[in-house]
Scaffold this active site. Sequence first.
Site, mmCIF file in Angstrom:
data_model
loop_
_atom_site.group_PDB
_atom_site.id
_atom_site.type_symbol
_atom_site.label_atom_id
_atom_site.label_comp_id
_atom_site.label_asym_id
_atom_site.label_seq_id
_atom_site.Cartn_x
_atom_site.Cartn_y
_atom_site.Cartn_z
ATOM 1 N N ASP A 27 -30.096 -4.035 -10.779
ATOM 2 C CA ASP A 27 -30.667 -3.714 -9.363
ATOM 3 C C ASP A 27 -31.674 -4.616 -8.937
ATOM 4 O OD1 ASP A 27 -30.787 -2.008 -7.119
ATOM 5 O OD2 ASP A 27 -32.158 -0.553 -8.276
ATOM 6 N N LYS A 43 -25.379 -3.821 6.742
ATOM 7 C CA LYS A 43 -24.957 -3.672 5.149
ATOM 8 C C LYS A 43 -24.693 -4.928 4.506
ATOM 9 C CE LYS A 43 -21.854 -0.142 6.787
ATOM 10 N NZ LYS A 43 -20.336 0.515 6.955
HETATM 11 C C1 LIG Z 1 -39.480 -5.899 -5.223
HETATM 12 C C2 LIG Z 1 -38.180 -5.693 -6.075
HETATM 13 C C3 LIG Z 1 -36.863 -4.985 -5.403
HETATM 14 C C4 LIG Z 1 -35.975 -4.716 -6.532
HETATM 15 C C5 LIG Z 1 -34.847 -3.797 -5.708
HETATM 16 C C6 LIG Z 1 -34.997 -2.291 -6.244
HETATM 17 C C7 LIG Z 1 -33.958 -1.531 -5.316
HETATM 18 C C8 LIG Z 1 -34.297 0.073 -5.370
HETATM 19 O O1 LIG Z 1 -34.382 0.311 -6.581
HETATM 20 S S1 LIG Z 1 -34.336 0.933 -3.941
HETATM 21 C C9 LIG Z 1 -34.397 2.625 -4.621
HETATM 22 C C10 LIG Z 1 -33.105 3.262 -4.798
HETATM 23 N N1 LIG Z 1 -32.594 3.316 -3.427
HETATM 24 C C11 LIG Z 1 -33.038 4.465 -2.513
HETATM 25 O O2 LIG Z 1 -33.779 5.296 -2.937
HETATM 26 C C12 LIG Z 1 -32.194 4.671 -1.349
HETATM 27 C C13 LIG Z 1 -31.963 6.035 -0.752
HETATM 28 N N2 LIG Z 1 -31.405 6.244 0.219
HETATM 29 C C14 LIG Z 1 -31.588 5.878 1.658
HETATM 30 O O3 LIG Z 1 -33.106 5.844 1.676
HETATM 31 C C15 LIG Z 1 -31.020 5.801 2.619
HETATM 32 O O4 LIG Z 1 -29.645 6.370 2.518
HETATM 33 C C16 LIG Z 1 -30.504 4.329 3.183
HETATM 34 C C17 LIG Z 1 -32.053 3.801 3.373
HETATM 35 C C18 LIG Z 1 -30.062 3.569 2.128
HETATM 36 C C19 LIG Z 1 -29.682 4.221 4.333
HETATM 37 O O5 LIG Z 1 -30.131 5.107 5.416
HETATM 38 P P1 LIG Z 1 -30.090 4.610 6.728
HETATM 39 O O6 LIG Z 1 -30.869 3.458 6.940
HETATM 40 O O7 LIG Z 1 -30.238 5.852 7.610
HETATM 41 O O8 LIG Z 1 -28.698 4.104 7.028
HETATM 42 P P2 LIG Z 1 -27.242 5.163 7.567
HETATM 43 O O9 LIG Z 1 -27.478 5.244 9.010
HETATM 44 O O10 LIG Z 1 -27.128 6.336 6.675
HETATM 45 O O11 LIG Z 1 -26.094 4.214 6.938
HETATM 46 C C20 LIG Z 1 -26.028 2.978 7.669
HETATM 47 C C21 LIG Z 1 -24.406 2.458 7.226
HETATM 48 O O12 LIG Z 1 -24.324 2.379 5.786
HETATM 49 C C22 LIG Z 1 -23.601 3.265 5.442
HETATM 50 N N3 LIG Z 1 -24.027 3.673 3.911
HETATM 51 C C23 LIG Z 1 -25.147 4.298 3.749
HETATM 52 N N4 LIG Z 1 -25.071 4.714 2.472
HETATM 53 C C24 LIG Z 1 -24.037 4.326 1.995
HETATM 54 C C25 LIG Z 1 -23.433 4.615 0.795
HETATM 55 N N5 LIG Z 1 -24.167 5.093 -0.403
HETATM 56 N N6 LIG Z 1 -22.146 4.158 0.349
HETATM 57 C C26 LIG Z 1 -21.414 3.704 1.572
HETATM 58 N N7 LIG Z 1 -21.858 3.461 2.452
HETATM 59 C C27 LIG Z 1 -22.975 3.734 2.902
HETATM 60 C C28 LIG Z 1 -23.398 4.256 6.511
HETATM 61 O O13 LIG Z 1 -22.127 4.902 6.387
HETATM 62 C C29 LIG Z 1 -23.609 3.441 7.615
HETATM 63 O O14 LIG Z 1 -22.335 2.892 8.005
HETATM 64 P P3 LIG Z 1 -21.790 2.701 9.378
HETATM 65 O O15 LIG Z 1 -23.061 1.915 10.265
HETATM 66 O O16 LIG Z 1 -20.458 1.912 9.417
HETATM 67 O O17 LIG Z 1 -21.893 4.160 10.076
#
Ligand SMILES: CCCCCCCC(=O)SCCNC(=O)CCNC(=O)[C@H](O)C(C)(C)COP(=O)(O)OP(=O)(O)OC[C@H]1O[C@@H](n2cnc3c(N)ncnc32)[C@H](O)[C@@H]1OP(=O)(O)O
Length: 222
Positions: free
Chosen positions: A137, A183
């Site tokens: 990740d 994305k």
């Molecule tokens: C400094 C070091 C960094 C290291 C990296 C570490 C990274 C991490 O650990 S991050 C922590 C873990 N992740 C999280 O906690 C994220 C939790 N999720 C969220 O906050 C939200 O769902 C987030 C931000 C990912 C997306 O939300 P948001 O900005 O509202 O987007 P949203 O409108 O729902 O989706 C945008 C598009 O992506 C798609 N999408 C969103 N999530 C998914 C998914 N899980 N699977 C497939 N498609 C998805 C949607 O369908 C949408 O597609 P389209 O535009 O074609 O309709």
Amino acid sequence: LLKTCSLHGISTFSFQTWLSQARQSKDYALPNSSWSQGMMDLYSRFLEMCKDGTWKRIPSYSNSIDHIPGKAFWCVCKERKETRLFPRNMDTEGVGFEYAMFLNPSEKRMVCLFQPGPYLEGHPGFAHGGSTATIIDSTIGGCAIFVAGRVMTANLSINYRNPIPLGSVVLVDSKVDQVEGRKVFLSCQVRSIDGQTLHAEATALFIRLDSTKSLQQQMSSQ
Ligand SMILES: CCCCCCCC(=O)SCCNC(=O)CCNC(=O)[C@H](O)C(C)(C)COP(=O)(O)OP(=O)(O)OC[C@H]1O[C@@H](n2cnc3c(N)ncnc32)[C@H](O)[C@@H]1OP(=O)(O)O
């Protein structure tokens, strides 16, 4: 790195500010006495490839904000001193995540040299799958950040193929496959140094966050 930042639209001024802040912190991605010969050899190989600018060594700090040039991530914690980047949460060298990353901007590729220590044990003698997921990740995430700026992991799918022995060295090799609007699709393989053993392979989806909002505003608007 300066070139990399301008390539990705990060202003030189922000980069300089970040660099001076980052210089005050300890860089954990430098060799230490816990690194095995295999880790040192691989590190030297990538350093060599940095000489013509193809690859960039990525420094690594215990505070996540220091990792990222400019204001890609705005501070959401009132007391930053108490926060700690998860893979850098141990001060003792060699017991946890020993790793160093290198970025190839033109190939949109990030590699991570990873030597899991004894505190990452899952099954006896082998790295816990969660630690493998963490390093994947972080590597894929670093790659996504350099390409798209402020992103979060939306999906991470891992196939574990062969266990990783504690103290061994593996190469986490990630790349951006596709960017569609907000994305970012990436893939990754984790292999032994000689390339013969495939330990894990993964695909991931990262979503670029709204650049006009702080992380806190972004989260509260969902
Ligand atoms: C400094 C070091 C960094 C290291 C990296 C570490 C990274 C991490 O650990 S991050 C922590 C873990 N992740 C999280 O906690 C994220 C939790 N999720 C969220 O906050 C939200 O769902 C987030 C931000 C990912 C997306 O939300 P948001 O900005 O509202 O987007 P949203 O409108 O729902 O989706 C945008 C598009 O992506 C798609 N999408 C969103 N999530 C998914 C998914 N899980 N699977 C497939 N498609 C998805 C949607 O369908 C949408 O597609 P389209 O535009 O074609 O309709």
